[in-house]
Design a protein around this motif. Structure first.
Motif, PDB file in Angstrom:
ATOM      1  N   ALA A 150      -9.356  15.945 -11.553  1.00  0.00           N
ATOM      2  CA  ALA A 150      -9.767  14.802 -10.736  1.00  0.00           C
ATOM      3  C   ALA A 150      -9.280  13.491 -11.346  1.00  0.00           C
ATOM      4  N   ALA A 151      -9.290  13.394 -12.679  1.00  0.00           N
ATOM      5  CA  ALA A 151      -8.821  12.168 -13.333  1.00  0.00           C
ATOM      6  C   ALA A 151      -7.335  11.954 -13.090  1.00  0.00           C
ATOM      7  N   GLU A 152      -6.538  13.016 -13.197  1.00  0.00           N
ATOM      8  CA  GLU A 152      -5.107  12.879 -12.945  1.00  0.00           C
ATOM      9  C   GLU A 152      -4.833  12.547 -11.481  1.00  0.00           C
ATOM     10  N   ALA A 153      -5.541  13.218 -10.584  1.00  0.00           N
ATOM     11  CA  ALA A 153      -5.355  12.954  -9.157  1.00  0.00           C
ATOM     12  C   ALA A 153      -5.755  11.529  -8.803  1.00  0.00           C
ATOM     13  N   THR A 154      -6.806  11.020  -9.428  1.00  0.00           N
ATOM     14  CA  THR A 154      -7.252   9.652  -9.154  1.00  0.00           C
ATOM     15  C   THR A 154      -6.213   8.635  -9.595  1.00  0.00           C
ATOM     16  N   ALA A 155      -5.597   8.871 -10.755  1.00  0.00           N
ATOM     17  CA  ALA A 155      -4.571   7.940 -11.237  1.00  0.00           C
ATOM     18  C   ALA A 155      -3.406   7.858 -10.265  1.00  0.00           C
ATOM     19  N   LEU A 156      -2.972   9.000  -9.732  1.00  0.00           N
ATOM     20  CA  LEU A 156      -1.886   8.999  -8.748  1.00  0.00           C
ATOM     21  C   LEU A 156      -2.323   8.381  -7.430  1.00  0.00           C
ATOM     22  N   ALA A 157      -3.519   8.746  -6.985  1.00  0.00           N
ATOM     23  CA  ALA A 157      -3.995   8.252  -5.693  1.00  0.00           C
ATOM     24  C   ALA A 157      -4.143   6.735  -5.696  1.00  0.00           C
ATOM     25  N   CYS A 158      -4.564   6.175  -6.811  1.00  0.00           N
ATOM     26  CA  CYS A 158      -4.733   4.725  -6.884  1.00  0.00           C
ATOM     27  C   CYS A 158      -3.403   3.998  -6.734  1.00  0.00           C
ATOM     28  N   VAL A 159      -2.323   4.597  -7.258  1.00  0.00           N
ATOM     29  CA  VAL A 159      -1.013   3.967  -7.139  1.00  0.00           C
ATOM     30  C   VAL A 159      -0.574   3.919  -5.676  1.00  0.00           C
ATOM     31  N   PHE A 160      -0.770   5.014  -4.966  1.00  0.00           N
ATOM     32  CA  PHE A 160      -0.384   5.034  -3.557  1.00  0.00           C
ATOM     33  C   PHE A 160      -1.347   4.212  -2.703  1.00  0.00           C
ATOM     34  N   ALA A 161      -2.627   4.202  -3.042  1.00  0.00           N
ATOM     35  CA  ALA A 161      -3.591   3.403  -2.282  1.00  0.00           C
ATOM     36  C   ALA A 161      -3.345   1.914  -2.443  1.00  0.00           C
ATOM     37  N   ALA A 162      -2.708   1.519  -3.555  1.00  0.00           N
ATOM     38  CA  ALA A 162      -2.439   0.102  -3.786  1.00  0.00           C
ATOM     39  C   ALA A 162      -1.432  -0.458  -2.794  1.00  0.00           C
ATOM     40  N   ARG A 163      -0.721   0.405  -2.059  1.00  0.00           N
ATOM     41  CA  ARG A 163       0.249  -0.061  -1.078  1.00  0.00           C
ATOM     42  C   ARG A 163      -0.422  -0.500   0.222  1.00  0.00           C
ATOM     43  N   LEU A 164      -1.689  -0.216   0.358  1.00  0.00           N
ATOM     44  CA  LEU A 164      -2.423  -0.678   1.529  1.00  0.00           C
ATOM     45  C   LEU A 164      -2.671  -2.182   1.431  1.00  0.00           C
ATOM     46  N   PRO A 165      -2.821  -2.871   2.550  1.00  0.00           N
ATOM     47  CA  PRO A 165      -3.073  -4.321   2.510  1.00  0.00           C
ATOM     48  C   PRO A 165      -4.335  -4.650   1.709  1.00  0.00           C
ATOM     49  N   GLY A 166      -4.180  -5.537   0.772  1.00  0.00           N
ATOM     50  CA  GLY A 166      -5.302  -5.963  -0.046  1.00  0.00           C
ATOM     51  C   GLY A 166      -5.723  -4.992  -1.118  1.00  0.00           C
ATOM     52  N   GLY A 167      -4.957  -3.939  -1.353  1.00  0.00           N
ATOM     53  CA  GLY A 167      -5.364  -2.935  -2.338  1.00  0.00           C
ATOM     54  C   GLY A 167      -4.511  -2.910  -3.579  1.00  0.00           C
ATOM     55  N   ALA A 168      -3.752  -3.963  -3.847  1.00  0.00           N
ATOM     56  CA  ALA A 168      -2.862  -3.976  -5.010  1.00  0.00           C
ATOM     57  C   ALA A 168      -3.618  -3.803  -6.321  1.00  0.00           C
ATOM     58  N   TRP A 169      -4.847  -4.266  -6.339  1.00  0.00           N
ATOM     59  CA  TRP A 169      -5.626  -4.186  -7.576  1.00  0.00           C
ATOM     60  C   TRP A 169      -5.955  -2.741  -7.978  1.00  0.00           C
ATOM     61  N   LEU A 170      -5.884  -1.804  -7.035  1.00  0.00           N
ATOM     62  CA  LEU A 170      -6.233  -0.423  -7.344  1.00  0.00           C
ATOM     63  C   LEU A 170      -5.288   0.200  -8.369  1.00  0.00           C
ATOM     64  N   ALA A 171      -4.032  -0.237  -8.378  1.00  0.00           N
ATOM     65  CA  ALA A 171      -3.051   0.339  -9.302  1.00  0.00           C
ATOM     66  C   ALA A 171      -3.037  -0.359 -10.651  1.00  0.00           C
ATOM     67  N   THR A 172      -3.847  -1.392 -10.824  1.00  0.00           N
ATOM     68  CA  THR A 172      -3.798  -2.161 -12.073  1.00  0.00           C
ATOM     69  C   THR A 172      -4.106  -1.319 -13.307  1.00  0.00           C
ATOM     70  N   PRO A 173      -5.186  -0.517 -13.336  1.00  0.00           N
ATOM     71  CA  PRO A 173      -5.446   0.278 -14.552  1.00  0.00           C
ATOM     72  C   PRO A 173      -4.322   1.258 -14.873  1.00  0.00           C
ATOM     73  N   THR A 174      -3.838   1.978 -13.855  1.00  0.00           N
ATOM     74  CA  THR A 174      -2.772   2.946 -14.097  1.00  0.00           C
ATOM     75  C   THR A 174      -1.493   2.257 -14.534  1.00  0.00           C
ATOM     76  N   ARG A 175      -1.153   1.147 -13.885  1.00  0.00           N
ATOM     77  CA  ARG A 175       0.067   0.417 -14.240  1.00  0.00           C
ATOM     78  C   ARG A 175      -0.003  -0.099 -15.674  1.00  0.00           C
ATOM     79  N   ALA A 176      -1.156  -0.639 -16.059  1.00  0.00           N
ATOM     80  CA  ALA A 176      -1.303  -1.145 -17.429  1.00  0.00           C
ATOM     81  C   ALA A 176      -1.181  -0.013 -18.447  1.00  0.00           C
ATOM     82  N   LEU A 177      -1.747   1.135 -18.117  1.00  0.00           N
ATOM     83  CA  LEU A 177      -1.673   2.277 -19.027  1.00  0.00           C
ATOM     84  C   LEU A 177      -0.233   2.765 -19.171  1.00  0.00           C
ATOM     85  N   VAL A 178       0.480   2.835 -18.068  1.00  0.00           N
ATOM     86  CA  VAL A 178       1.872   3.300 -18.104  1.00  0.00           C
ATOM     87  C   VAL A 178       2.765   2.296 -18.818  1.00  0.00           C
ATOM     88  N   GLU A 179       2.552   1.002 -18.584  1.00  0.00           N
ATOM     89  CA  GLU A 179       3.368  -0.006 -19.257  1.00  0.00           C
ATOM     90  C   GLU A 179       3.127  -0.020 -20.760  1.00  0.00           C
TER      91      GLU A 179
END
Length: 409
Positions: free
Chosen positions: A340-369
């Motif tokens: 579930a943790a791995e699936a959530t990290a991926l899902a948040c990246v794709f969900a961030a493409r929705l209008p107003g949802g850019a913040w959802l990918a912030t934790p995953t993006r910071a971790l990857v960077e």
């Protein structure tokens, strides 16, 4: 775990030593002049204590009648008592120095056709057999053949070779888990879906996460390690090859634990002696997997993904080891949470493409960077493996986890 001559783990949680202390006091003060049925009855059903003189061991035997009747030696009774929450301190309330001494008296007092042996028969350690040894080598061999076939084929033949090879590896893995030290004879919780997800993420997850963060993917994976959506075949091949060392580490742990059980005279002594064996088996598997990971990465000319491969391998090894010894709840829960943790990290990246949802990918993006795409599976599987290792240190060091008399190997 259960089986012929084995130990049945209680469905409910073991009772605390304080509860058994209270029952021992009630049995010690029970009326000795009453009928035998009253002496053997549950102490909670009697009106109250009277003068001393009753036989508390007889009452304990009545409460654990099935365990005493089917036991083939005192060690099995000791392990069963421990599984029900009776400790050496509780045994002292029954006028015995430890649980082993209490079990010896209970075993000697069970009516049998012949005279009971004065020396308990040692618990027979499991033997290595050619059947399961060869079966544990099969997943790695088929995995290597599948990777070779995928790399030598092109076009439509490549996905066909990958599908046929993956099916062959799964069937070989199922056969390897059906016999030998990694097999189990009791009902288990369904974890195949979450295990499959974790293995699938090891193959596709890092490449998909990197591609998704950059705006993709624009196409399906091409089956190579240098494409826009790269596949990591080296970790999966290393895990398939590690089936053999995993079985051997589990086998050596079972052999040494059985020998220690036969020579132990107290539960605390057994626990102290088995903890280093458990850690040695775990460390042996991790070292073998590390060597296989480096070897497969060199042969396939891929990056050596040690963090995610070692943490995933450790998680799967501990989960199977606990399942083999009858502890199925924690592995199922931890595997589900990790997937579930791995699936959530991926899902948040794709969900961030929705209008107003850019913040959802912030934790995953910071971790990857900060640490790269491998940080997601490494942290998830590493935390889960640590939790299972702590759990195994409490459960797999009990005598009841190693007291099975008959092996289906």
């Amino acid at each position: 775990m259960s089986g012929a001559g084995g130990i049945d783990h209680p469905v409910t949680a073991p009772e605390s030593p304080e509860v058994w202390d209270e029952r021992a006091e009630e049995w010690l003060t029970a009326d000795a002049d009453g009928p035998e049925d009253q002496a053997l009855a549950d102490p909670r059903s009697r009106p109250g204590p009277s003068r001393a003189g009753a036989d508390p061991v007889k009452a304990l035997m009545h409460r654990h009648h099935d365990l005493c009747a089917r036991a083939v030696d005192p060690l099995e009774i000791a392990a069963g008592l421990e599984a029900h929450g009776i400790t050496d301190r509780t045994a002292a309330r029954f006028r015995h120095r430890d649980v082993f001494s209490l079990a010896e008296e209970m075993y000697a007092r069970v009516p049998r056709d012949g005279e009971p042996s004065s020396v308990p028969a040692p618990v027979a350690p499991p033997r290595a057999r050619a059947g399961w040894v060869l079966l544990t080598l099969l997943p790695g061999a088929l995995g290597a053949a599948t990777v070779t076939a995928v790399r030598l084929t092109h076009g439509q033949a490549r996905p066909i070779a990958a599908a046929v090879g993956a099916l062959a590896v799964l069937l070989a893995l199922r056969a390897a888990l059906a016999r030998g030290p990694l097999s189990t004879t009791h009902p288990t919780r369904p974890t195949a879906t979450w295990t499959g997800w974790l293995l699938g993420y090891a193959l596709l997850g890092d490449g998909l996460l990197r591609t998704a963060l950059s705006g993709g993917p624009d196409s399906l994976p091409g089956g190579s390690a240098d494409g826009p959506w790269p596949l990591a075949t080296a970790p999966l091949l290393a895990l398939a090859l590690s089936c053999a060392p995993a079985a051997w580490c589990a086998h050596l742990l079972a052999v040494r634990a059985r020998r220690t059980l036969s020579s132990s005279r107290a539960l605390d002594d057994f626990t102290t002696a088995v903890k280093p064996l458990l850690l040695a088996a775990f460390a042996g598997y991790v070292c073998a997997l590390a060597a296989l990971t480096a070897g497969t990465a060199a042969v396939l000319d891929e990056p050596a993904a040690h963090p995610q491969t070692l943490t995933l391998g450790a998680l799967l090894f501990l989960a199977r080891l606990l399942t083999v010894h009858g502890f199925t709840h924690a592995p199922a829960l931890v595997l589900t949470a990790t997937a579930a943790a791995e699936a959530t990290a991926l899902a948040c990246v794709f969900a961030a493409r929705l209008p107003g949802g850019a913040w959802l990918a912030t934790p995953t993006r910071a971790l990857v960077e900060a640490w790269g795409p491998a940080a997601v599976p490494s942290l998830a599987c590493g935390a889960a493996a640590l939790a299972l290792l702590l759990h195994a240190g409490r459960t797999l060091t009990r005598a009841s986890a190693h007291a099975t008399q008959e092996e289906p190997w």
